[in-house]
Design a protein around this motif. Structure first.
Motif, short mmCIF file in Angstrom:
data_model
loop_
_atom_site.label_atom_id
_atom_site.label_comp_id
_atom_site.label_asym_id
_atom_site.label_seq_id
_atom_site.Cartn_x
_atom_site.Cartn_y
_atom_site.Cartn_z
N ASP A 152 0.82 -1.23 0.00
CA ASP A 152 0.00 0.00 0.00
C ASP A 152 0.85 1.27 0.00
O ASP A 152 0.48 2.27 0.62
CB ASP A 152 -0.95 0.01 1.21
N LYS A 153 2.00 1.23 -0.70
CA LYS A 153 2.86 2.41 -0.81
C LYS A 153 2.73 3.01 -2.21
O LYS A 153 2.69 2.28 -3.20
CB LYS A 153 4.32 2.05 -0.54
N VAL A 154 2.66 4.33 -2.28
CA VAL A 154 2.63 5.02 -3.57
C VAL A 154 4.00 5.63 -3.79
O VAL A 154 4.44 6.49 -3.03
CB VAL A 154 1.55 6.12 -3.58
N TYR A 155 4.70 5.17 -4.82
CA TYR A 155 6.07 5.61 -5.06
C TYR A 155 6.09 6.87 -5.94
O TYR A 155 5.07 7.28 -6.48
CB TYR A 155 6.90 4.47 -5.66
N SER A 156 7.27 7.47 -6.03
CA SER A 156 7.45 8.73 -6.76
C SER A 156 6.64 9.86 -6.14
O SER A 156 6.15 10.76 -6.83
CB SER A 156 7.09 8.57 -8.25
N THR A 157 6.50 9.83 -4.82
CA THR A 157 5.90 10.94 -4.08
C THR A 157 6.86 11.34 -2.97
O THR A 157 7.81 10.61 -2.65
CB THR A 157 4.55 10.52 -3.45
N ASP A 158 6.60 12.49 -2.35
CA ASP A 158 7.52 12.99 -1.32
C ASP A 158 7.25 12.38 0.05
O ASP A 158 7.85 12.78 1.05
CB ASP A 158 7.48 14.52 -1.24
N SER A 159 6.34 11.40 0.12
CA SER A 159 6.02 10.79 1.43
C SER A 159 6.52 9.35 1.54
O SER A 159 6.24 8.69 2.54
CB SER A 159 4.50 10.82 1.64
N VAL A 160 7.25 8.87 0.54
CA VAL A 160 7.66 7.46 0.52
C VAL A 160 8.51 7.11 1.73
O VAL A 160 8.27 6.12 2.43
CB VAL A 160 8.43 7.14 -0.78
N LEU A 161 9.53 7.92 1.99
CA LEU A 161 10.42 7.64 3.13
C LEU A 161 9.67 7.75 4.45
O LEU A 161 9.81 6.90 5.33
CB LEU A 161 11.61 8.60 3.12
N LYS A 162 8.85 8.78 4.58
CA LYS A 162 8.09 8.99 5.81
C LYS A 162 7.20 7.79 6.12
O LYS A 162 7.12 7.33 7.26
CB LYS A 162 7.24 10.26 5.66
N GLU A 163 6.55 7.26 5.09
CA GLU A 163 5.68 6.09 5.28
C GLU A 163 6.48 4.85 5.65
O GLU A 163 6.06 4.06 6.50
CB GLU A 163 4.87 5.83 4.00
N LEU A 164 7.65 4.70 5.03
CA LEU A 164 8.51 3.56 5.36
C LEU A 164 8.95 3.61 6.83
O LEU A 164 8.88 2.61 7.54
CB LEU A 164 9.74 3.55 4.45
N LEU A 165 9.38 4.79 7.28
CA LEU A 165 9.84 4.93 8.65
C LEU A 165 8.70 4.72 9.65
O LEU A 165 8.89 4.14 10.71
CB LEU A 165 10.48 6.31 8.85
#
Length: 212
Positions: A152-165
């Motif tokens: 449920d991750k949307v890539y090529s956005t500025d929130s990818v790292l934040k969601e991973l962490l």
């Protein structure tokens, strides 16, 4: 055979299929030249790293390119979304390896020391991540398959790292963050590097000796 694997995701060198956002600013041909330079850089910084290495092509396995020298296992990405492709690659890798790191081929600032550091940090951490300035990441490492980090991750956005962490915190995983680097997606990203991109020819130069 090593107990560690470096997975390298690359795109096949097809005009109009690589660096599409960049191509909108500098043209399809020049964007292809830039991506070819990025691929050569990625080859240069990885070829002397003493772990097992595998190259995952976006469409099909190339024959007789710079990766086809016996030092890299050659395969293709499996899945539809980027998250699914990375998840499948990690899942398969952990059948044979204890530490697995993935990188792409968009980061001109990445070097072999940072990649080696990622493997070293996995001795003490569950996850290692290399943050990109655009909010994504240029490297991800782990020592067990963690499918939740890709779901449920949307890539090529500025929130990818934040969601991973956030996901890692929820799973109570220890995370080591590497230096923040610049992924090249736009002409502004390109201008922040020391790549002489305006003078790149149609054929990228042969590699220098790889750094360690």
């Amino acid at each position: 055979m090593s107990d560690s694997l470096l997975m390298i995701f690359v795109k096949n060198l097809i005009p109009g299929m690589v660096k599409t956002r960049l191509a909108a600013d500098i043209g399809i041909d020049k964007a292809l030249d830039v991506y070819q330079e990025l691929v050569h850089h990625t080859h240069k910084i990885t070829k002397k790293i003493e772990v097992d290495k595998a190259v995952y092509y976006s469409e099909y396995v190339e024959i007789e390119d710079i990766w086809d020298n016996g030092d890299y296992k050659l395969t293709s990405q499996k899945g539809f979304s980027l998250g699914e492709k990375m998840s499948n690659a990690f899942d398969e890798a952990f059948d044979s390896y204890n530490k697995v790191v993935i990188i792409g081929s968009d980061c001109y600032d990445l070097n072999s020391k940072i990649i080696l550091s990622a493997f070293e940090m996995l001795e003490e951490n569950d996850v290692v991540v290399g943050p990109a300035k655009d909010g994504g990441y240029y490297l991800l490492g782990m020592k067990e398959y963690l499918p939740q980090l890709f779901q449920d991750k949307v890539y090529s956005t500025d929130s990818v790292l934040k969601e991973l962490l956030a996901e890692a915190e929820e799973l109570e995983l220890s995370v080591h963050q590497l230096p923040t680097l610049n992924d090249i997606d736009t002409v502004d990203d390109l201008k922040e590097t020391d790549m002489d991109w305006e003078n790149l020819g149609a054929d990228a130069a042969e590699d220098d000796e790889g750094e360690v």
